[in-house]
Structures are given as C-alpha cells and as structure tokens.
Design a protein around this motif. Structure first.
Motif, PDB file in Angstrom:
ATOM      1  N   GLN A  45      31.645  45.964  34.694  1.00 39.27           N
ATOM      2  CA  GLN A  45      31.134  46.344  33.365  1.00 39.27           C
ATOM      3  C   GLN A  45      30.310  47.612  33.453  1.00 39.27           C
ATOM      4  OE1 GLN A  45      28.867  43.184  31.631  1.00 39.27           O
ATOM      5  NE2 GLN A  45      30.570  42.547  30.334  1.00 39.27           N
ATOM      6  N   ALA A  46      29.428  47.655  34.458  1.00 40.15           N
ATOM      7  CA  ALA A  46      28.547  48.812  34.602  1.00 40.15           C
ATOM      8  C   ALA A  46      29.352  50.082  34.861  1.00 40.15           C
ATOM      9  CB  ALA A  46      27.549  48.566  35.728  1.00 40.15           C
ATOM     10  N   LEU A  47      30.459  49.941  35.606  1.00 41.88           N
ATOM     11  CA  LEU A  47      31.259  51.120  35.942  1.00 41.88           C
ATOM     12  C   LEU A  47      32.408  51.341  34.956  1.00 41.88           C
ATOM     13  CD1 LEU A  47      31.604  50.745  39.838  1.00 41.88           C
ATOM     14  CD2 LEU A  47      29.983  52.134  38.546  1.00 41.88           C
ATOM     15  N   GLU A  48      32.565  50.392  34.056  1.00 44.13           N
ATOM     16  CA  GLU A  48      33.718  50.406  33.129  1.00 44.13           C
ATOM     17  C   GLU A  48      35.008  50.566  33.915  1.00 44.13           C
ATOM     18  OE1 GLU A  48      32.990  53.265  30.061  1.00 44.13           O
ATOM     19  OE2 GLU A  48      31.017  52.428  29.656  1.00 44.13           O
ATOM     20  N   ALA A  49      35.113  49.777  34.973  1.00 42.19           N
ATOM     21  CA  ALA A  49      36.274  49.862  35.865  1.00 42.19           C
ATOM     22  C   ALA A  49      36.869  48.472  36.064  1.00 42.19           C
ATOM     23  CB  ALA A  49      35.840  50.449  37.206  1.00 42.19           C
ATOM     24  N   PRO A  50      37.964  48.151  35.375  1.00 39.39           N
ATOM     25  CA  PRO A  50      38.570  46.822  35.516  1.00 39.39           C
ATOM     26  C   PRO A  50      39.415  46.718  36.792  1.00 39.39           C
ATOM     27  CG  PRO A  50      39.738  48.101  33.852  1.00 39.39           C
ATOM     28  CD  PRO A  50      38.686  49.002  34.424  1.00 39.39           C
ATOM     29  N   LEU A  51      38.808  46.240  37.867  1.00 37.44           N
ATOM     30  CA  LEU A  51      39.517  46.144  39.148  1.00 37.44           C
ATOM     31  C   LEU A  51      40.433  44.921  39.153  1.00 37.44           C
ATOM     32  CD1 LEU A  51      36.452  46.779  41.489  1.00 37.44           C
ATOM     33  CD2 LEU A  51      38.010  48.456  40.528  1.00 37.44           C
ATOM     34  N   VAL A  52      41.341  44.906  40.106  1.00 34.39           N
ATOM     35  CA  VAL A  52      42.208  43.742  40.268  1.00 34.39           C
ATOM     36  C   VAL A  52      41.418  42.714  41.075  1.00 34.39           C
ATOM     37  CG1 VAL A  52      44.400  42.926  41.241  1.00 34.39           C
ATOM     38  CG2 VAL A  52      44.193  45.286  40.372  1.00 34.39           C
ATOM     39  N   THR A  53      41.143  41.532  40.488  1.00 32.70           N
ATOM     40  CA  THR A  53      40.329  40.556  41.221  1.00 32.70           C
ATOM     41  C   THR A  53      41.201  39.574  41.993  1.00 32.70           C
ATOM     42  OG1 THR A  53      40.155  39.217  39.235  1.00 32.70           O
ATOM     43  CG2 THR A  53      38.323  40.669  39.697  1.00 32.70           C
ATOM     44  N   VAL A  54      40.705  39.189  43.167  1.00 29.52           N
ATOM     45  CA  VAL A  54      41.438  38.254  44.031  1.00 29.52           C
ATOM     46  C   VAL A  54      40.537  37.040  44.281  1.00 29.52           C
ATOM     47  CG1 VAL A  54      42.679  38.001  46.223  1.00 29.52           C
ATOM     48  CG2 VAL A  54      42.463  40.273  45.171  1.00 29.52           C
ATOM     49  N   PRO A  55      40.880  35.880  43.684  1.00 34.40           N
ATOM     50  CA  PRO A  55      40.017  34.710  43.853  1.00 34.40           C
ATOM     51  C   PRO A  55      40.291  33.919  45.128  1.00 34.40           C
ATOM     52  CG  PRO A  55      41.709  34.247  42.221  1.00 34.40           C
ATOM     53  CD  PRO A  55      41.988  35.624  42.748  1.00 34.40           C
ATOM     54  N   TYR A  56      39.234  33.410  45.737  1.00 36.07           N
ATOM     55  CA  TYR A  56      39.316  32.542  46.925  1.00 36.07           C
ATOM     56  C   TYR A  56      38.560  31.249  46.611  1.00 36.07           C
ATOM     57  CZ  TYR A  56      40.796  36.698  49.543  1.00 36.07           C
ATOM     58  OH  TYR A  56      41.473  37.805  49.993  1.00 36.07           O
ATOM     59  N   LYS A  57      38.627  30.288  47.560  1.00 34.23           N
ATOM     60  CA  LYS A  57      37.863  29.050  47.343  1.00 34.23           C
ATOM     61  C   LYS A  57      36.411  29.190  47.794  1.00 34.23           C
ATOM     62  CE  LYS A  57      41.568  25.726  47.202  1.00 34.23           C
ATOM     63  NZ  LYS A  57      42.214  24.568  47.807  1.00 34.23           N
ATOM     64  N   GLY A  58      36.086  30.350  48.274  1.00 33.65           N
ATOM     65  CA  GLY A  58      34.728  30.620  48.740  1.00 33.65           C
ATOM     66  C   GLY A  58      34.747  32.008  49.346  1.00 33.65           C
ATOM     67  N   THR A  59      33.568  32.602  49.549  1.00 34.71           N
ATOM     68  CA  THR A  59      33.578  33.950  50.106  1.00 34.71           C
ATOM     69  C   THR A  59      33.592  33.943  51.638  1.00 34.71           C
ATOM     70  OG1 THR A  59      31.223  34.009  49.583  1.00 34.71           O
ATOM     71  CG2 THR A  59      32.706  35.227  48.126  1.00 34.71           C
ATOM     72  N   GLY A  60      33.620  32.747  52.243  1.00 36.34           N
ATOM     73  CA  GLY A  60      33.886  32.669  53.682  1.00 36.34           C
ATOM     74  C   GLY A  60      35.291  33.222  53.947  1.00 36.34           C
TER      75      GLY A  60
END
Ligand code: ASP
Length: 324
Positions: free
Chosen positions: A171-186
């Motif tokens: 939002q701050a950068l007005e940059a819609p990146l492609v998000t990649v979801p995981y079950k955790g950030t491990g």
C-alpha cells in the motif's frame, strides 16, 4: 417444577468438577498449538516459553504446529477443544487482524477464547533474497515500484503477520506484488534463501540469524526506533514510509470456558518463564524482549485483543482486502 432444581444441581456438580480439576491442574501433558509451521518465528517464541513453563508446571508442554489459512486453522482447532487447560494456543497479532480479514471465520476471536497473558512483541524487518539488486531501502522502494509485476512477496497466508506487513508495504509503495502464501514463514524463509521468492516481511525471531549470516538482505525495520541488534538498519519511517509501523504481539489463549483458576495458574507460570534470564537472553538475541509480569495476565491480553481488533478493523476495511 423439579426441572430447574435438576439444572441447578447439575450446574453445581459441574462447577465442583471444574474446581476439583483446577485444584490438581495440571496432572498430564499440555498441548500448545502454534498456528504456523515448525521452525518459524511464532514456533520459536512458543518453544522458548513452553520449555520453561513445563518445568514450572511439572508437566510437559508439547508444541503442536497447525499451519494454514493465516493462523485461523490452528486457532479454530483450539476454539473447539475441551476447555480444561490441556489445550492452549500461542498466537500473535493475527488473532486480531483475522477478525476483520475473514468475514466467514468458524469462530469469533472475541468470544471463543479465554486468556492467559501477553508473551512478547516482536519487531519486523523487510528482507529480500541475498542477491536482490537494490543496495538500500531507498533503492529498494524505487526498484519494487518499477518491477512490481515481476516480484514475489512471501507470506504465511491471509491473516498472518507477514501478510499484514506485506499489505502495508504494498500500500505504501502502491506496488501490487505477486504474493506467495505458505503455512508459516519457516518454510517461506527456506524458499527465500533458495531464491524462489524475492521479498518478505517477517519477525526478527525468524530473520536475525539470516541477516547476521548474510544469507538474506535486510532493508528496513517496522519499529519506531532502530533496533540495537542492527543499528545500521533504518526504520521504514525514517526512510520515508511512516505508515509501515507494526509490532507483532503474541499471547496465550485457552478455549472459552476454561476454569479461571487454570488460566491463572498458566499465567503465573508464563510470568515465571518470562522472568527467566535464559529466556530474556534468547529473546534479546532474536531482537525482542519478554513482556513484564503485569502484561502476562488474562486481563492484559483481553484488553490488548479488544483494542487491536478495533485498531485494525478500519485499516483493513479501507484497504478492502479480505480472505474470502
Ligand atoms: N511469521 C509468520 C507470520 O507471518 C508466522 C510464523 O510462521 O510464525 O505470521
């Protein structure tokens, strides 16, 4: 009209059973559900306190990782568990944000749980794969804006801390990146290390060792002050993005209906764990600090959850980002 009397007798018997259960609590193993993968930052915090609480309670606390759906899967399991103190949940800020992000949640975060206490508030750092081109945060913001459609942003699913921070960054950068979801950030960190994704925003409990080892690049913190661990790393605010400020608070919950004596016993045990020098030192090495005893209480966690749900609701609603 014998019926009300039977009900009253039953209620009295049940509360006696509850009191008796609370008296000899705990007399068997406790499960602490972490709603994210093993090896990630929430898991790290849970294992640190669970070990100390186990010694104090004289019973083993086994950490069970139930990742998925940004933490709502594991939280949902605990909401349905027996309210006897043998299943507890260690969750973070996601307990508050998911209340708005999920319009069809299987449980109500405000009414499905009882409270044990606050554990720690962990800063976040915006990081990227080791060979990410920009040299500093200014360069990072320009590069991300210019290449938004080509860059991937890892997170632990909608409702997770990394999702929240990533959302604020985009939002701050007005940059819609492609998000990649995981079950955790491990597991998300494993892929960032392997260069399968480009950017992540995550707790220092997961990023510190990697930043120090030079296996990922750090660009900015989400804190108001610079972190003593990384004095050269700017805050996002001083680098021109004041909207990117968030601390990831963690708390321990029990299912609604758990006897107050049990929550109190767990809270006392949590306070002892947080006062332990080894725990403070381990947390400091990971860029965070234990909550003081007065915050490791049911009342403090309840107040925090209520105020945080109210705080994030308008932010999420104005962003119009929902899980469904
Ligand atoms: N750091 C994660 C998050 O983004 C959760 C985790 O794996 O502990 O919420």
């Amino acid at each position: 009209m014998a019926y009300p009397r039977i009900v009253a007798a039953l209620a009295a018997a049940l509360s006696l059973t509850g009191a008796a259960q609370a008296q000899d609590y705990p007399n068997r193993q406790i499960t602490m559900v972490v709603p994210f993968s093993a090896g990630g930052p929430t898991d790290t915090v849970a294992r640190l306190v669970a070990e100390k609480m186990s010694s104090d309670l004289g019973q083993q606390i086994v950490v069970e990782n139930v990742g998925g759906a940004g933490g709502t899967l594991g939280a949902g399991n605990v909401a349905k568990a027996e309210p006897d103190g043998y299943t507890v949940l260690l969750h973070h800020i996601g307990m508050a944000t998911s209340a708005t992000l999920y319009r069809k949640l299987a449980y109500d975060p405000l009414t499905a749980f009882d409270y044990v206490g606050l554990v720690t508030e962990v800063p976040m750092v915006v990081v990227a794969r080791k060979d990410f081109e920009p040299a500093d945060f200014k360069g990072f913001t320009e590069y991300v804006k210019a290449n938004a459609d080509k860059l991937t942003l890892a997170n632990a699913g909608i409702g997770s801390a990394s999702h929240l921070c990533g959302m604020m960054l985009m939002q701050a950068l007005e940059a819609p990146l492609v998000t990649v979801p995981y079950k955790g950030t491990g597991p998300a960190m494993t892929d960032l290390l392997g260069g399968q994704t480009d950017i992540m925003c995550d707790q220092t409990t997961n990023t510190t060792q990697q930043i120090k080892g030079g296996t990922i690049k750090a660009y900015a913190t989400t804190t108001t002050e610079r972190l003593p661990l990384f004095p050269d790393l700017p805050t996002a605010t001083e680098a021109g993005l004041p909207a990117l400020q968030v601390g990831i608070w963690h708390g321990i919950y029990t299912p609604k209906g758990t006897p107050a004596e049990v929550n109190e016993r767990l809270s006392q045990s949590l306070q002892k764990a947080l006062a332990d020098e080894g725990v403070s030192k381990a947390m400091a090495d990971l860029g965070t600090a234990p909550e003081p005893a007065e915050n490791a209480t049911p009342a403090a966690l309840k107040a925090k959850l209520e105020s945080e749900i109210a705080r994030w609701k308008p932010v999420i609603e104005s962003a119009g980002v929902y899980a469904d």
